[in-house]
Design a protein around this motif. Structure first.
Motif, PDB file in Angstrom:
ATOM      1  N   UNK A 146     -13.976 -59.868 -39.241  1.00  0.00           N
ATOM      2  CA  UNK A 146     -15.400 -59.556 -39.204  1.00  0.00           C
ATOM      3  C   UNK A 146     -16.011 -59.605 -37.829  1.00  0.00           C
ATOM      4  N   UNK A 147     -15.277 -60.122 -36.851  1.00  0.00           N
ATOM      5  CA  UNK A 147     -15.766 -60.224 -35.475  1.00  0.00           C
ATOM      6  C   UNK A 147     -17.184 -60.805 -35.399  1.00  0.00           C
ATOM      7  N   UNK A 148     -17.396 -62.033 -35.923  1.00  0.00           N
ATOM      8  CA  UNK A 148     -18.743 -62.615 -35.883  1.00  0.00           C
ATOM      9  C   UNK A 148     -19.199 -62.889 -34.450  1.00  0.00           C
TER      10      UNK A 148
ATOM     11  N   UNK B  24     -17.977 -61.733 -29.177  1.00  0.00           N
ATOM     12  CA  UNK B  24     -17.578 -61.772 -30.577  1.00  0.00           C
ATOM     13  C   UNK B  24     -16.287 -62.564 -30.731  1.00  0.00           C
ATOM     14  N   UNK B  25     -16.180 -63.274 -31.851  1.00  0.00           N
ATOM     15  CA  UNK B  25     -14.991 -64.079 -32.117  1.00  0.00           C
ATOM     16  C   UNK B  25     -13.832 -63.173 -32.520  1.00  0.00           C
ATOM     17  N   UNK B  26     -12.631 -63.579 -32.163  1.00  0.00           N
ATOM     18  CA  UNK B  26     -11.439 -62.800 -32.481  1.00  0.00           C
ATOM     19  C   UNK B  26     -10.930 -63.190 -33.865  1.00  0.00           C
ATOM     20  N   UNK B  27     -11.804 -63.056 -34.854  1.00  0.00           N
ATOM     21  CA  UNK B  27     -11.460 -63.377 -36.239  1.00  0.00           C
ATOM     22  C   UNK B  27     -11.943 -62.245 -37.139  1.00  0.00           C
TER      23      UNK B  27
ATOM     24  N   UNK C 148     -19.815 -69.611 -33.634  1.00  0.00           N
ATOM     25  CA  UNK C 148     -20.403 -68.642 -34.540  1.00  0.00           C
ATOM     26  C   UNK C 148     -21.480 -69.310 -35.393  1.00  0.00           C
ATOM     27  N   UNK C 149     -22.342 -68.488 -35.985  1.00  0.00           N
ATOM     28  CA  UNK C 149     -23.411 -69.033 -36.822  1.00  0.00           C
ATOM     29  C   UNK C 149     -22.833 -69.748 -38.041  1.00  0.00           C
ATOM     30  N   UNK C 150     -21.757 -69.199 -38.614  1.00  0.00           N
ATOM     31  CA  UNK C 150     -21.160 -69.830 -39.791  1.00  0.00           C
ATOM     32  C   UNK C 150     -20.587 -71.203 -39.455  1.00  0.00           C
TER      33      UNK C 150
END
Length: 209
Positions: free
Chosen positions: A145-147, A140-143, A110-112
């Motif tokens: 906010x779905x980044x 999308x990440x499974x976290x 992710x960008x973060x």
């Protein structure tokens, strides 16, 4: 040279990106309106590759990014380098290369997560890499906010002249007996690439060759 080889030669020559065997196969199948054995295509490419190895030609067929393309031979790099310099071809900045390197080695990421590693905002760099199609969105990440998850594209492999991510250098490729990275007299060694960027907005400055 037979007709099939000539068509393959033309396809490789006109393709703006490395053309894969599957793409050649689709083109020829549609053109001849008949199935073309894949082994016939690979055999023709091998013959063409041997043909252009002759010193008579200033260019050759190279496999890059999983496909084939015509490239000038190393012996002519000096004159080509001058041409590129005169045209002031744009290249990636150090900050963009750092961001791209993190994505290449840590993907999908992710960008973060990229920003945590670099310590600065990477919005601008990531957007520019997406525009240049060196980076793509892989889901999308499974976290919370779905980044978005980012990874490298096929264009990335072509840009750096590799056929697989497995060809990326590993830490041991940079190992030195005195535990230093690179050498000061190495023209490709850029110590500034390892310094943290202090800018909050991580400006993407394109540099001239």
């Amino acid at each position: 040279m037979d007709v099939l080889a000539k068509h393959i030669e033309a396809l490789i020559f006109c393709s703006p990106q490395p053309i894969k065997v599957e793409e050649i196969l689709k083109c020829l199948t549609e053109m001849f309106d008949a199935d073309v054995p894949e082994e016939h295509i690979t055999e023709a490419i091998d013959k063409l590759s041997k043909k252009y190895q002759d010193d008579e030609y200033a260019f050759e067929i190279i496999k890059s990014g999983g496909g084939y393309q015509f490239l000038t031979k190393p012996a002519y790099q000096a004159s080509i380098g001058i041409l590129l310099k005169q045209k002031s071809k744009r290249r990636l900045s150090t900050s963009a290369l750092e961001t791209l390197s993190i994505i290449a080695y840590k993907q999908p990421i992710t960008k973060s997560e990229v920003e945590q590693i670099r310590g600065v905002n990477c919005d601008y760099a990531v957007n520019k890499l997406l525009e240049k199609e060196l980076v793509i969105i892989k889901g999308k990440a499974d976290t919370i906010g779905k980044p978005l998850l980012y990874g490298t594209s096929e264009n990335f492999m072509d840009y750096f002249g590799i056929n697989s991510l497995n060809e990326l250098p590993t830490p041991k490729d940079f190992a030195e007996e005195d535990n230093t990275i690179g050498k000061e007299n190495d023209p490709d060694f850029n110590p500034s690439a390892f310094k943290d960027q202090s800018s909050e907005d991580d400006n993407y400055e394109e540099e001239d060759n």
